[in-house]
Scaffold this motif. Structure first.
Motif, PDB file in Angstrom:
ATOM      1  N   LEU A   6    -118.273  -0.495 -26.151  1.00  0.00           N
ATOM      2  CA  LEU A   6    -117.035  -0.735 -26.880  1.00  0.00           C
ATOM      3  C   LEU A   6    -116.146   0.483 -26.724  1.00  0.00           C
ATOM      4  CD1 LEU A   6    -118.290  -2.431 -30.188  1.00  0.00           C
ATOM      5  CD2 LEU A   6    -117.828  -3.459 -27.956  1.00  0.00           C
TER       6      LEU A   6
ATOM      7  N   ALA B  96    -119.517  -5.797 -34.594  1.00  0.00           N
ATOM      8  CA  ALA B  96    -118.674  -4.824 -33.900  1.00  0.00           C
ATOM      9  C   ALA B  96    -118.422  -3.576 -34.731  1.00  0.00           C
ATOM     10  CB  ALA B  96    -117.339  -5.473 -33.518  1.00  0.00           C
TER      11      ALA B  96
ATOM     12  N   VAL C 242    -118.984  -9.309 -31.428  1.00  0.00           N
ATOM     13  CA  VAL C 242    -118.970  -9.368 -29.968  1.00  0.00           C
ATOM     14  C   VAL C 242    -120.103 -10.290 -29.543  1.00  0.00           C
ATOM     15  CG1 VAL C 242    -119.286  -8.073 -27.828  1.00  0.00           C
ATOM     16  CG2 VAL C 242    -117.987  -7.058 -29.711  1.00  0.00           C
TER      17      VAL C 242
ATOM     18  N   SER D 261    -110.123  -6.958 -27.472  1.00  0.00           N
ATOM     19  CA  SER D 261    -110.282  -7.592 -28.777  1.00  0.00           C
ATOM     20  C   SER D 261    -108.988  -8.299 -29.162  1.00  0.00           C
ATOM     21  CB  SER D 261    -110.636  -6.543 -29.836  1.00  0.00           C
ATOM     22  OG  SER D 261    -109.603  -5.568 -29.947  1.00  0.00           O
TER      23      SER D 261
ATOM     24  N   TRP E   7    -115.067 -11.714 -27.747  1.00  0.00           N
ATOM     25  CA  TRP E   7    -114.904 -11.323 -29.139  1.00  0.00           C
ATOM     26  C   TRP E   7    -114.727 -12.559 -30.013  1.00  0.00           C
ATOM     27  CZ3 TRP E   7    -114.491  -6.166 -30.963  1.00  0.00           C
ATOM     28  CH2 TRP E   7    -114.451  -5.174 -29.970  1.00  0.00           C
TER      29      TRP E   7
ATOM     30  N   ALA F  38    -114.390  -4.592 -24.925  1.00  0.00           N
ATOM     31  CA  ALA F  38    -115.834  -4.622 -24.720  1.00  0.00           C
ATOM     32  C   ALA F  38    -116.111  -4.839 -23.244  1.00  0.00           C
ATOM     33  CB  ALA F  38    -116.464  -5.748 -25.543  1.00  0.00           C
TER      34      ALA F  38
ATOM     35  N   SER G 263    -122.393 -11.978 -26.291  1.00  0.00           N
ATOM     36  CA  SER G 263    -122.814 -11.595 -24.942  1.00  0.00           C
ATOM     37  C   SER G 263    -123.731 -12.647 -24.339  1.00  0.00           C
ATOM     38  CB  SER G 263    -123.542 -10.241 -24.976  1.00  0.00           C
ATOM     39  OG  SER G 263    -124.672 -10.299 -25.835  1.00  0.00           O
TER      40      SER G 263
ATOM     41  N   ILE H 209    -123.725  -2.983 -23.421  1.00  0.00           N
ATOM     42  CA  ILE H 209    -122.360  -3.370 -23.759  1.00  0.00           C
ATOM     43  C   ILE H 209    -121.685  -2.141 -24.345  1.00  0.00           C
ATOM     44  CG2 ILE H 209    -120.902  -4.892 -25.149  1.00  0.00           C
ATOM     45  CD1 ILE H 209    -123.457  -6.747 -25.310  1.00  0.00           C
TER      46      ILE H 209
END
Length: 367
Positions: A99, A145, A131, A82, A124, A89, A133, A97
């Motif tokens: 964290l 997040a 987050v 981050s 991020w 992540a 993806s 996913i």
């Protein structure tokens, strides 16, 4: 006589009893607060992999010189720290996913579920709040997040979404690219894409410039394409020089250069300033490998731009000096292809993830 410290004293990890109720065969399990429910994801430090700390100078705030994070059930394709450096992540073929906390026991504090196929890339937002993806289920995702909820499903692509990249400043924007040949720009406040560019070949990597005014995308045509979002009918310029599929592109910390990795085993730095010379390829770095697996292996910059890094199919992490082009580190440890390497934004720490389902974070020389 001075006694050597025990494993428990060195690692801060308590040995798990063999007769524990959950029947796990893992030897060492990181401690967790009893009051907090955690996923059954273990942070393990194996005795054979713990560096002896006696007489070794430390360069970071990590609990140990190298930390091993396990829990994914399949290949880990992407990992990112981050922007504030407190979390990371990771995205995996297991469709999830994770964290993680970077410091302390490296707790896996949240699992983001919702994708129906492999997660191919994560990143991020600049403010640490979201987050993003990209997934083989043909969608991208925007996740809160803080609470782990998916706040936006980016669902206009018709094939694998290979890459996603978030804006560095201004509005919360992101860009995606796909095997369908489309590049799409998204404002996360809106359900539909703000811009769509159609390309004749599948695209494998994408990124935005500093002002989110230019989009760069690479694909199986071995080229990196640039579009100005104010006029996408014609490409602004094309970066040619790679001899095989481009697997990753990254903007440097100052917004003037682009880093690329490709299946020709070259990592290149390109000058993307408006009035750069016609030959925009500035430097070529060698060492990292691709193989028959043809994974989209990622590359990244250090926070000050003095180093670059890339994963490699030979199971090693590669870090180069951008001035001398020399390999500063070639780090073994993974037992499968290293799919991404990332620099910590605040401390001399690198993270890596691989096809062996593992994530390592470890400190490097502060100089």
């Amino acid at each position: 006589k001075k006694l050597r410290p025990t494993m428990e004293e060195v690692t801060g990890v308590k040995r798990k009893r063999e007769d524990d109720d959950d029947g796990q065969s893992v030897t060492d399990v990181a401690l967790r607060p009893n009051s907090v429910k955690r996923p059954r994801t273990l942070v393990r430090v194996e005795s054979s992999e713990v560096t002896d700390l006696v007489g070794v100078g430390r360069t970071s705030s990590l609990q140990g010189p190298t930390m091993l994070l396990t829990g994914h059930q399949s290949e880990v394709m992407s990992m990112k720290f981050s922007p504030d450096g407190q979390c990371l992540a990771s995205g995996s073929h297991d469709k999830q996913i994770f964290l993680w906390e970077v410091f302390g026991d490296c707790e896996n504090y949240m699992v983001l579920k919702g994708h129906k196929n492999a997660v191919l890339e994560v990143c991020w937002s600049a403010d640490n709040n979201y987050v993003f993806s990209a997934s083989a289920d043909k969608t991208g995702g925007v996740w809160d997040a803080t609470n782990g909820k998916r706040v936006r499903k980016l669902g206009e692509h018709t094939s694998f979404v290979n890459s996603i990249n978030a804006s560095r400043s201004g509005r919360q924007m992101c860009v995606t690219c796909s095997d369908d040949g489309a590049v799409k720009l998204w404002d996360i406040r809106q359900r539909k894409s703000a811009l769509s560019i159609v390309h004749p070949y599948p695209l494998t990597c994408v990124c935005l410039d500093d002002q989110s005014e230019n989009i760069f995308a690479g694909g199986i045509d071995n080229l990196i394409h640039n579009w100005d979002i104010r006029n996408t009918e014609k490409e602004t310029f094309v970066l040619s020089g790679h001899r095989n599929t481009v697997t990753s592109i990254r903007l440097d910390p100052y917004g003037s250069y682009l880093l690329s990795n490709a299946m020709d085993n070259d990592v290149c730095i390109w000058d993307i300033r408006p009035f750069a010379p016609a030959q925009r390829c500035m430097k070529v770095f060698s060492g990292a490998q691709h193989n028959i697996e043809r994974n989209l292996i990622k590359c990244n910059w250090s926070p000050d731009g003095s180093m670059i890094c890339a994963g490699s199919a030979d199971k090693c992490v590669y870090i180069w000096d951008t001035t001398t082009k020399e390999i500063k580190y070639r780090l073994p440890g993974h037992s499968g292809s290293v799919n991404e390497v990332d620099f910590h934004p605040k401390e001399p720490i690198i993270g890596s993830c691989g096809s062996d389902k593992r994530i390592y974070i470890g400190e490097i020389d502060a100089n």
